[in-house]
Design an enzyme around this catalytic site. Sequence first.
Site: not given
Length: 354
Positions: A249, A240, A232-233, A276
């Site tokens: 993106d 964002n 997971d980021i 993500e």
Amino acid sequence: MKNGSLYKGGVMLSNSDFQAKTEMISCSGDVDFTVFWDDTRMFTTVKRSDGSFITGTPADQKVIDSVLGKGVEYYYSRVKINGKNYAGYYIPIMNSSAKTVGMIFAGRPLDAARSNMRKIIGCFTVISAGVLIITLIVFSRFSSKLVNSLLDVSSFMEKVANGDFGSSLSLNTLSRTDEVGDIARSADTLRYNLRDLVERDPLTTLLNRRSCRKAIDRLIEKNMGYTVAMADIDHFKKINDGFGHACGDMVLKELSAMLKEEVENRKGFASRWGGEEFLIILPGCGLNESKDFLEKLLEMVRNAENKWEGQKIPVTITIGAAEMIKGETPDETINRADHLLYAGKESGRNRLVT
């Protein structure tokens, strides 16, 4: 879905968001897409006669009964949408509890599909007439090969039309240098494009959740062990919010390209599991062997050059990894890796937890 509105990451999606995402999934030609929440169209490229999108309208009742009611994907050769008959494919959307919460639709008006079919039938009619003439003037062996290739193409197209994207044409048919070979190669390209549309995430080109599960099932059929890694980021919402969704993106695509290259070099596969969140499968790798690879992957992500408008975007990921235990279902292994991922999040992120 909260109080009749759709949220993403805690933020309610506005009408402009709907418009932007509808334009994002739009496709050239006469192919239409729709994303449903439950039985209601949320994003769609289908328009009314006045040019407005038919967002907010319900799905056909037989689609609701089959796809939402039974949670299975389905191909309809005739389904009514906005007063028109469509031929299309519906895939259920599942939440983490395996409950069907929506659908994705891809299809085209039945008239357009029939028009294409008439062209194909016309082409085959011309070729068949040519085959008849050729059979009278050439050796029977050559005629037999030509007929076999036509039957091969015909059978192949019928399988693809029924959703069998794993079918293939013979090498003899594909290597032909005449019109039959041209048709065969075009049909094969169409099959690849349709398969990617159904099996891959459009933004990252990684396997989607459905196709990843099928790949895991194939490993189980071969009695092959594997290690699952859920990645997971870290603080993706901040990216964002701070740099915009276009930057987000970009980060997703750059990270996905790295994951795809590195994981496939290890004979594994990666999929986009959620917004993500990514699922990595390493077949034939025990946990100790996988740890070295995943630690290296963490370091590569830390050192990656993610530049947006001249500014470097720092990106890190947290990974939870678990080795498949004999007798354990894929969901159980994935859930263990998911719990380890959250343990890594709670202990500071940017790390591997096994």
